[in-house]
Write a protein that holds these residues in place. Sequence first.
Motif, PDB file in Angstrom:
ATOM      1  N   PRO A 177     -41.873  -8.568   1.007  1.00  0.00           N
ATOM      2  CA  PRO A 177     -41.635  -7.500  -0.739  1.00  0.00           C
ATOM      3  C   PRO A 177     -40.299  -7.673  -0.826  1.00  0.00           C
ATOM      4  CG  PRO A 177     -42.059  -5.998   1.250  1.00  0.00           C
ATOM      5  CD  PRO A 177     -41.887  -7.907   2.120  1.00  0.00           C
ATOM      6  N   VAL A 178     -39.755  -8.125  -1.860  1.00  0.00           N
ATOM      7  CA  VAL A 178     -38.526  -8.593  -2.582  1.00  0.00           C
ATOM      8  C   VAL A 178     -37.368  -7.048  -2.132  1.00  0.00           C
ATOM      9  CG1 VAL A 178     -36.669  -8.994  -4.424  1.00  0.00           C
ATOM     10  CG2 VAL A 178     -38.961 -10.231  -4.507  1.00  0.00           C
ATOM     11  N   HIS A 179     -36.310  -6.710  -1.568  1.00  0.00           N
ATOM     12  CA  HIS A 179     -35.333  -5.797  -1.576  1.00  0.00           C
ATOM     13  C   HIS A 179     -34.437  -5.953  -1.834  1.00  0.00           C
ATOM     14  CE1 HIS A 179     -34.047  -6.831   2.110  1.00  0.00           C
ATOM     15  NE2 HIS A 179     -35.296  -7.677   2.500  1.00  0.00           N
ATOM     16  N   CYS A 180     -33.068  -5.205  -2.361  1.00  0.00           N
ATOM     17  CA  CYS A 180     -31.890  -5.043  -2.578  1.00  0.00           C
ATOM     18  C   CYS A 180     -31.222  -4.569  -2.003  1.00  0.00           C
ATOM     19  CB  CYS A 180     -31.828  -5.053  -3.903  1.00  0.00           C
ATOM     20  SG  CYS A 180     -30.079  -5.410  -5.002  1.00  0.00           S
ATOM     21  N   PRO A 181     -30.397  -4.628  -0.987  1.00  0.00           N
ATOM     22  CA  PRO A 181     -29.397  -5.844  -1.040  1.00  0.00           C
ATOM     23  C   PRO A 181     -29.910  -6.603  -0.579  1.00  0.00           C
ATOM     24  CG  PRO A 181     -28.029  -4.286   0.523  1.00  0.00           C
ATOM     25  CD  PRO A 181     -28.917  -3.627  -0.931  1.00  0.00           C
ATOM     26  N   ASN A 182     -30.016  -8.244  -0.541  1.00  0.00           N
ATOM     27  CA  ASN A 182     -30.862  -9.001  -0.016  1.00  0.00           C
ATOM     28  C   ASN A 182     -30.029  -9.663   0.202  1.00  0.00           C
ATOM     29  OD1 ASN A 182     -29.521 -10.891  -1.044  1.00  0.00           O
ATOM     30  ND2 ASN A 182     -30.741 -11.309  -2.804  1.00  0.00           N
ATOM     31  N   PRO A 183     -30.852 -10.545   1.585  1.00  0.00           N
ATOM     32  CA  PRO A 183     -29.649 -11.112   3.001  1.00  0.00           C
ATOM     33  C   PRO A 183     -29.014 -11.650   2.835  1.00  0.00           C
ATOM     34  CG  PRO A 183     -32.166 -10.878   3.497  1.00  0.00           C
ATOM     35  CD  PRO A 183     -32.165 -10.406   2.111  1.00  0.00           C
ATOM     36  N   LYS A 184     -28.912 -12.456   1.955  1.00  0.00           N
ATOM     37  CA  LYS A 184     -27.309 -12.697   1.444  1.00  0.00           C
ATOM     38  C   LYS A 184     -26.299 -12.672   0.690  1.00  0.00           C
ATOM     39  CE  LYS A 184     -30.612 -16.878   0.640  1.00  0.00           C
ATOM     40  NZ  LYS A 184     -31.756 -17.875  -0.512  1.00  0.00           N
ATOM     41  N   MET A 185     -26.506 -10.645   0.576  1.00  0.00           N
ATOM     42  CA  MET A 185     -25.256 -10.458  -0.262  1.00  0.00           C
ATOM     43  C   MET A 185     -24.281 -10.480   1.022  1.00  0.00           C
ATOM     44  SD  MET A 185     -27.257  -8.046  -2.716  1.00  0.00           S
ATOM     45  CE  MET A 185     -27.356  -8.411  -4.454  1.00  0.00           C
ATOM     46  N   GLU A 186     -23.492 -10.209   0.668  1.00  0.00           N
ATOM     47  CA  GLU A 186     -22.322  -9.499   0.852  1.00  0.00           C
ATOM     48  C   GLU A 186     -22.022  -8.092   1.830  1.00  0.00           C
ATOM     49  OE1 GLU A 186     -19.598 -11.271   2.412  1.00  0.00           O
ATOM     50  OE2 GLU A 186     -20.035 -13.192   1.245  1.00  0.00           O
ATOM     51  N   ALA A 187     -21.522  -7.769   3.326  1.00  0.00           N
ATOM     52  CA  ALA A 187     -22.035  -6.627   3.745  1.00  0.00           C
ATOM     53  C   ALA A 187     -21.053  -5.469   3.085  1.00  0.00           C
ATOM     54  CB  ALA A 187     -21.351  -6.760   5.259  1.00  0.00           C
ATOM     55  N   TRP A 188     -20.254  -5.730   2.495  1.00  0.00           N
ATOM     56  CA  TRP A 188     -18.561  -4.949   1.784  1.00  0.00           C
ATOM     57  C   TRP A 188     -19.462  -4.114   0.337  1.00  0.00           C
ATOM     58  CZ3 TRP A 188     -17.696  -5.799  -3.237  1.00  0.00           C
ATOM     59  CH2 TRP A 188     -17.830  -7.104  -3.725  1.00  0.00           C
ATOM     60  N   SER A 189     -21.118  -4.720  -0.721  1.00  0.00           N
ATOM     61  CA  SER A 189     -21.786  -4.821  -1.265  1.00  0.00           C
ATOM     62  C   SER A 189     -22.879  -3.760  -1.293  1.00  0.00           C
ATOM     63  CB  SER A 189     -21.496  -5.711  -1.933  1.00  0.00           C
ATOM     64  OG  SER A 189     -22.328  -7.174  -1.870  1.00  0.00           O
ATOM     65  N   ALA A 190     -22.601  -4.042  -0.473  1.00  0.00           N
ATOM     66  CA  ALA A 190     -23.935  -2.574   0.627  1.00  0.00           C
ATOM     67  C   ALA A 190     -24.287  -1.649  -0.032  1.00  0.00           C
ATOM     68  CB  ALA A 190     -24.381  -2.474   1.519  1.00  0.00           C
ATOM     69  N   HIS A 191     -25.925  -1.289  -1.549  1.00  0.00           N
ATOM     70  CA  HIS A 191     -26.625  -0.251  -1.068  1.00  0.00           C
ATOM     71  C   HIS A 191     -27.270   0.775  -0.799  1.00  0.00           C
ATOM     72  CE1 HIS A 191     -28.800  -2.013  -4.158  1.00  0.00           C
ATOM     73  NE2 HIS A 191     -28.030  -2.777  -4.402  1.00  0.00           N
TER      74      HIS A 191
ATOM     75  N   ALA B 111     -35.066  -5.766 -12.125  1.00  0.00           N
ATOM     76  CA  ALA B 111     -33.519  -5.706 -12.159  1.00  0.00           C
ATOM     77  C   ALA B 111     -33.197  -5.055 -10.973  1.00  0.00           C
ATOM     78  CB  ALA B 111     -32.636  -4.918 -12.819  1.00  0.00           C
ATOM     79  N   CYS B 112     -32.066  -4.743 -10.137  1.00  0.00           N
ATOM     80  CA  CYS B 112     -32.112  -3.600  -9.380  1.00  0.00           C
ATOM     81  C   CYS B 112     -30.978  -2.511  -9.432  1.00  0.00           C
ATOM     82  CB  CYS B 112     -30.982  -4.251  -8.045  1.00  0.00           C
ATOM     83  SG  CYS B 112     -30.099  -3.288  -6.839  1.00  0.00           S
ATOM     84  N   PRO B 113     -31.729  -1.061  -9.652  1.00  0.00           N
ATOM     85  CA  PRO B 113     -31.242   0.079 -10.219  1.00  0.00           C
ATOM     86  C   PRO B 113     -30.005   0.202  -9.870  1.00  0.00           C
ATOM     87  CG  PRO B 113     -32.672   0.712  -8.826  1.00  0.00           C
ATOM     88  CD  PRO B 113     -32.458  -1.017  -8.839  1.00  0.00           C
ATOM     89  N   TYR B 114     -29.035  -0.286  -9.013  1.00  0.00           N
ATOM     90  CA  TYR B 114     -28.362   0.242  -8.056  1.00  0.00           C
ATOM     91  C   TYR B 114     -26.674  -1.243  -8.533  1.00  0.00           C
ATOM     92  CZ  TYR B 114     -29.768   3.881  -4.652  1.00  0.00           C
ATOM     93  OH  TYR B 114     -30.047   4.879  -4.027  1.00  0.00           O
ATOM     94  N   CYS B 115     -27.435  -1.907  -7.905  1.00  0.00           N
ATOM     95  CA  CYS B 115     -26.406  -3.461  -8.608  1.00  0.00           C
ATOM     96  C   CYS B 115     -26.659  -4.293  -9.731  1.00  0.00           C
ATOM     97  CB  CYS B 115     -26.097  -4.473  -7.255  1.00  0.00           C
ATOM     98  SG  CYS B 115     -27.382  -4.377  -6.569  1.00  0.00           S
ATOM     99  N   GLY B 116     -28.102  -4.110 -10.832  1.00  0.00           N
ATOM    100  CA  GLY B 116     -28.024  -4.930 -11.252  1.00  0.00           C
ATOM    101  C   GLY B 116     -28.711  -6.230 -11.156  1.00  0.00           C
ATOM    102  N   THR B 117     -28.616  -6.155  -9.548  1.00  0.00           N
ATOM    103  CA  THR B 117     -28.777  -7.971  -9.655  1.00  0.00           C
ATOM    104  C   THR B 117     -30.154  -7.951  -9.588  1.00  0.00           C
ATOM    105  OG1 THR B 117     -27.307  -7.935  -8.292  1.00  0.00           O
ATOM    106  CG2 THR B 117     -29.245  -9.537  -8.175  1.00  0.00           C
ATOM    107  N   ARG B 118     -31.138  -9.280 -10.798  1.00  0.00           N
ATOM    108  CA  ARG B 118     -32.246  -9.624 -11.708  1.00  0.00           C
ATOM    109  C   ARG B 118     -32.896 -10.460  -9.914  1.00  0.00           C
ATOM    110  NH1 ARG B 118     -31.052 -12.119 -16.829  1.00  0.00           N
ATOM    111  NH2 ARG B 118     -29.125 -13.045 -15.764  1.00  0.00           N
ATOM    112  N   TYR B 119     -34.855 -10.585  -9.864  1.00  0.00           N
ATOM    113  CA  TYR B 119     -34.866 -11.244  -9.048  1.00  0.00           C
ATOM    114  C   TYR B 119     -36.021 -10.977 -10.549  1.00  0.00           C
ATOM    115  CZ  TYR B 119     -32.595  -8.527  -5.152  1.00  0.00           C
ATOM    116  OH  TYR B 119     -31.298  -8.949  -4.218  1.00  0.00           O
ATOM    117  N   ARG B 120     -36.547 -12.567 -10.243  1.00  0.00           N
ATOM    118  CA  ARG B 120     -37.656 -13.316 -10.556  1.00  0.00           C
ATOM    119  C   ARG B 120     -38.979 -14.149  -9.364  1.00  0.00           C
ATOM    120  NH1 ARG B 120     -34.454 -16.847 -14.542  1.00  0.00           N
ATOM    121  NH2 ARG B 120     -33.537 -15.182 -15.746  1.00  0.00           N
ATOM    122  N   LEU B 121     -39.741 -14.035  -9.437  1.00  0.00           N
ATOM    123  CA  LEU B 121     -40.829 -15.109  -9.566  1.00  0.00           C
ATOM    124  C   LEU B 121     -40.222 -16.577  -9.444  1.00  0.00           C
ATOM    125  CD1 LEU B 121     -43.738 -13.431  -9.412  1.00  0.00           C
ATOM    126  CD2 LEU B 121     -42.415 -13.313  -7.915  1.00  0.00           C
TER     127      LEU B 121
END
Length: 65
Positions: free
Chosen positions: A18-32, A45-55
């Motif tokens: 399952p896809v989750h945000c923050p994803n493993p490639k994101m910097e720790a400082w930007s965690a939510h 899109a993530c409701p916190y940071c707006g990062t979009r995830y696409r299949l």
Amino acid sequence: MSEVKQMPVVEVGAEDLPVHCPNPKMEAWSAHPRVFIDVTHGEAACPYCGTRYRLKAGVTLKGHH
């Protein structure tokens, strides 16, 4: 005047579910708080940071048409 920043699109495959945000490639400082992203309809899109995830193109999900 503020500049509107376009959030990145992260392409995911069946192996990333399952896809989750923050994803493993994101910097720790930007965690939510971790949220799961429903990409079964193609993109979400993530409701916190707006990062979009696409299949990724051609990915089929078992049990979904």
